[in-house]
Scaffold this active site. Structure first.
Site, PDB file in Angstrom:
ATOM      1  N   GLU A  20       0.757  -1.132   0.117  1.00 59.63           N
ATOM      2  CA  GLU A  20       0.127  -0.139   0.108  1.00 59.63           C
ATOM      3  C   GLU A  20       1.019   1.284  -0.019  1.00 59.63           C
ATOM      4  OE1 GLU A  20      -3.942  -1.854   1.922  1.00 59.63           O
ATOM      5  OE2 GLU A  20      -2.655  -0.848   3.453  1.00 59.63           O
ATOM      6  N   CYS A  44     -11.591  -0.917   6.923  1.00 62.01           N
ATOM      7  CA  CYS A  44     -11.290   0.239   7.628  1.00 62.01           C
ATOM      8  C   CYS A  44     -11.885   1.648   6.786  1.00 62.01           C
ATOM      9  CB  CYS A  44      -9.782   0.535   7.168  1.00 62.01           C
ATOM     10  SG  CYS A  44      -9.050   0.229   5.700  1.00 62.01           S
TER      11      CYS A  44
END
Lengths: 638, 638
Positions: free
Chosen positions: A308, A401
């Site tokens: 990420e 999330c």
């Protein structure tokens, strides 16, 4: 669900302290109609109310019950940070409650806050994964454990709950945890047990907010300590954990995008509260490096699926753009703090772009499904991997999330729209409703971003002294007009993005801003290799894209835009909840069969004529709301 | 280290059985001089001899000793497949021993083969991870366990050892393991305990080779069973494990690149041995889909770091190209089987391209360090993550699959150069040395790929009957001449890539092939978005690149190639062990500071004039052998 009272709304999620070194202070808006109202309405009516059920199904609430000793069974969920889904939902619900009462929502919040309180250990520690799975073995794995990250989101939720409702139950829980953290973590020589940081920043900015809410200076000091200790190898020196280089020395954003951005939000917070020039300068330098070299046209951030990660400068892929929805949210949070700190309009330029594009694409139009990653292209023949990183909308994620993060930003969005200073009111984002600061209130009516006219009327004003109404003229805007009373100005001088109108205003005074919204073709810096020879269609703050469903008869990867033909604007109330589309001329490239090898001596490269095709570009935020298929933002011009 | 005897060399790593349905049978070459000789010499003198020491340091041999009960301690290494590093090294050493005797290498091989034999369990099972770490819990995790993958590499090493040396110790070990596998795995109703496949194909092609070596049909049947059971959801249906779709129904390569390619090598093997048309057709279809839509210009395969995945059609990024060195090797192995099966030259076209570019870049010029991934671009300002996926050469890897894989392919390379059939001899790859098949021997002298002249002389030939000398005219070649005796032909007719010269040959007959090697600019299919507006420099089979070290005074990402100026060829004996460079004209783009946002209305895009700069392009295989810095293969033309 907007409230109609004229009381000044509660202070928002960024609430600089009394001694803060800010250029601007947040003013709150009421959004009562128009684009953002309808998105917030879906959030309020669908997304947030579905939260408790989803948190129940996914096991998050079950884990809290287990930790409270109120249930039996196994921990559910794949990650040590599943508690944060609950905390972010609570924050969203709190900002929602600030809009107006809701018995059901209040009851859900009360029930879940009680669960959180019951799960907390007597010394203030709270993390269901470590309490249930790791036998209470705390702070042994700061790199992956996310305990302080969870504490941070708990604190943010508690601050929101207190600000929005005045209630203290959750704030008490958060303070106990913060006090516990403060008793454990500190620099060498401080007598604290651990000199350490969390692999995922978040507690830093949360602690600054807790200081702001409580006035307890040691929370601010603890935030400063955590920020300062990043980049010194406490977590192995990895960029992923924001531990490769101290923030004051960093020259570009790097590593895990969301971690970097949450940390930099805290850097801006600390510069705001302490006035430290070096921190402010680092934040300004890194923001500029990010926007110049590592930001997608949608405002999306993060180039690598792997880790990420932000990726290298100008590495901005389309099909593999990561652009996590949470990174867009973190970018808004950081930029807003920068806007307050500096007063500069460009931070709100990026916020606008991010909100309308890279952020809003993260939630479906019906508020029921989500994107974790936000690519700028889905190829013809795409094989979707499914799972959290799917390019197809998903009802919920293993790592969930993003959805509650979207909920909390939408629920608190009115806090990011306006500011005030001693000279007057600044409008950063245009929405129908009211902008209020102290004795000043301005009503706005607009169909932005579909139309460029924003009609403003002064409702409340001090009668006896002049003040300045500042309007942000967006960075994308090439031409605008403003009518103020009987006078009209054609693209008057703009100071660093602000059109400043200083008057002694009277109630009923009107200002009409008209931003020219002709569609435009946008090219990238030539170092962005991924989009060489391509342009993107934009109109106002919106980035557009093509979807396969609007272009039957062939794939999208064979389409070439004809830049010699004009772009047409077509409003389509029937489409995607009502959008303005841009209609363009293109053709379908005819690629002769080159055999088995797709690389050809350049002077033998196949001709690219093809049949004309009408292209219908929709706003990027609305993609992936119909059938699966290809999509592209950047269109080849030859 | 070439052997000088005139005995026909040992059969190579692909040795079709007596009833095989092949168009061509492998013939063996002796490589005695020139480009590949020097690369193989480094392999023989440096890489292979360093193997045992590296396998000792990394713990692989220690694990075997532990499993044999001959040492004490903990398992070392991070993966359940670390035994394969040993097996691949043994295979490399075996092919190396076939070149000529080496007392030290024989002693190393003997010692390590004994260790492997001692580590084997009485029933034939062998995997140090499961024996030592998992308490002997076998075949419980076929998705990740790699037990059959390890068995496959053991079998391949054993076949090589037997073919190269005639010795049976390792073959006995391999047969015991194969028999054990055969006793455990089989279809429902077979009475076998497990109906399953390994998440990482490799045993399939190994079992076909074991059948070829031993004549035991049940090994072939077991290979067919494993191939057939892929794609039926036994491993959850994941493309990563080659389990999403049965190979006979697949329409493109997908999932983990190396897994896909090893499986397809086995598909070609099975089609070869069984003559099954459907399998052959699947292999042909998938090979073409791969080359047309998923192959980098270097022959590199695999577009995603994430899951080491092939990616979507025409998704061929540069800086994030994965192009694992092992995938290049697997591609050569599969393509060679296709060349034998079909007789078509294009398979050897891809082999040539892969060997000279995507494969050879995997090993440093000194044979001492390696690349696991082979990007086509390293950006200005690249932050290298280090570790296995670094764009910087590394001495050894945590997952050390690539280095011994390179060693085994280089050591056995002479087996991939020529074939024969009833009509004569086919030369697939040009190297200095001899090509031998039965009564035919042809000597070759060439400085290929630096020069295009290949001088061939018939050494041995049957006196009484004509046969055909077939020369592959590479797919990249636009013009060539051939002199045969006193006659010269200018680009004569080529049949599907083969120039066929049928004569009644006499010893001493000479053929001179001259392939025109002018440098060329190559463009990609326009669907390859990543390289739009760019060209690559190629010359002969070599792809070229720019490296930062040759271009001081600015970054590589600002360089624009001037396509109107001629390319010049400059041989540089001083550079990188002696390479031919291509010198081109370019300029350094001058990008005005566009402020903080790198996207501009297209008609306002900055002009791109800049200072002229001489560009020195080096062969891609030789990159990353000097100082760290940027690199690019694809060069913008405007």
């Amino acid at each position: 669900m907007p409230r109609t009272s004229s009381l000044p709304p509660s202070p928002g999620p960024v609430h600089p302290g009394p001694d803060a070194h800010v250029a601007l202070r947040p003013a709150v808006a009421e959004v009562t109609d128009g684009f953002w109202h309808s998105r917030r309405d879906v959030n309020a009516r669908t997304s947030i109310p579905q939260g408790p059920g989803l948190l129940e199904s996914a096991g998050n609430l079950h884990n809290l019950r287990l930790a409270a000793g109120a249930a039996e069974g196994e921990f559910q969920g794949a990650y040590p940070f599943v508690d944060t889904d609950v905390y972010k939902w609570l924050e969203a619900a709190a900002w929602q409650l600030a809009q107006g009462p809701s018995a059901r929502l209040e009851s859900d919040v009360h029930r879940i806050v009680s669960l959180v309180a019951a799960a907390q250990q007597p010394d203030g520690y709270l993390n269901t994964w470590f309490q249930l799975v790791k036998g209470g073995e705390r702070y042994q794995d700061l790199r992956w454990g996310h305990e302080l990250y969870c504490a941070g989101h708990l604190i943010q939720a508690a601050v929101a709950h207190h600000r929005a409702t005045g209630r203290t139950e959750l704030l008490d829980v958060a303070r106990r945890f913060a006090d516990h953290v403060d008793s454990v973590f500190g620099p060498p020589g401080s007598g604290k047990a651990i000199d350490g940081i969390d692999g995922h920043p978040e507690i830093e900015t949360a602690l600054v907010e807790l200081y702001r809410e409580t006035g307890e200076r040691r929370y601010l000091d603890l935030a400063g300590y955590f920020v300062d200790r990043h980049g010194h190898g406490l977590l192995g020196g990895e960029a992923y954990c924001q531990d490769r280089v101290p923030v004051r020395e960093a020259t570009n954003v790097e590593g895990h995008a969301v971690r970097q951005l949450y940390l930099l939000a805290a850097v801006a917070d600390l510069a705001t509260e302490t006035g430290e020039a070096e921190l402010r300068s680092a934040a300004e330098r890194l923001w500029r490096a990010m926007t110049t070299t590592k930001t997608h046209i949608t405002g999306g951030l993060g180039a690598h699926h792997d880790w990420e990660d932000f990726g290298d400068p100008y590495e901005l892929p389309n099909e593999r753009a990561y652009c996590e929805t949470c990174a867009a949210i973190a970018s808004v949070q950081w930029s807003w703090r920068m806007a307050l700190l500096t007063g500069e309009a460009r931070y709100s330029d990026l916020i606008e772009r991010t909100l309308f594009n890279g952020f809003l694409a993260g939630v479906s139009l019906d508020g029921e499904s989500w994107l974790y990653v936000n690519p700028l292209q889905v190829r013809d023949g795409h094989t979707d991997p499914g799972g959290d990183q799917s390019a197809r909308r998903t009802r919920w994620f293993r790592c969930a999330c993003c959805p509650p993060n979207v909920m909390r930003l939408l629920a608190g969005l009115e806090h990011y729209l306006a500011t005030s200073d001693d000279d007057g009111l600044q409008i950063h984002q245009y929405a129908s409703g009211r902008y209020i600061s102290g004795p000043v209130a301005v009503r706005a009516e607009t169909d932005y971003p579909w139309h460029g006219t924003i009609a403003l009327a002064v409702e409340d004003t001090p009668a006896d002294r002049p003040w300045t109404l500042s309007l942000r003229i967006p960075q994308w805007c090439r031409h605008f007009r403003v009518r103020c009373g009987d006078e009209t100005y054609d693209s008057p001088v703009v100071e660093d993005g602000w059109l400043r109108l200083e008057r002694t205003w009277a109630p009923g005074d009107r200002v009409v801003l008209e931003l020219a919204l002709e569609p435009r073709l946008t090219a990238a810096d030539p170092r962005v290799d991924a989009v060489r020879g391509c342009v993107a269609i934009e109109r106002g703050p919106l980035v557009f894209c093509l979807e396969q469903v609007d272009h039957p008869g062939g794939g999208l990867d064979d389409i070439v835009l004809d830049t010699t033909r004009p772009l047409a604007v077509k409003h389509r109330p029937d489409l995607l909840g009502g959008v303005t589309t841009v209609v363009a001329a293109g053709r379908r490239r005819a690629v002769p069969d080159a055999g088995w090898w797709p690389y050809t001596t350049a002077d033998r490269a196949p001709r690219q004529d093809g049949d004309p095709v009408e292209l219908t570009a929709i706003p990027y935020y609305a993609w992936a709301n119909r059938q699966d298929g290809a999509m592209r933002v950047w269109l080849p011009t030859s």
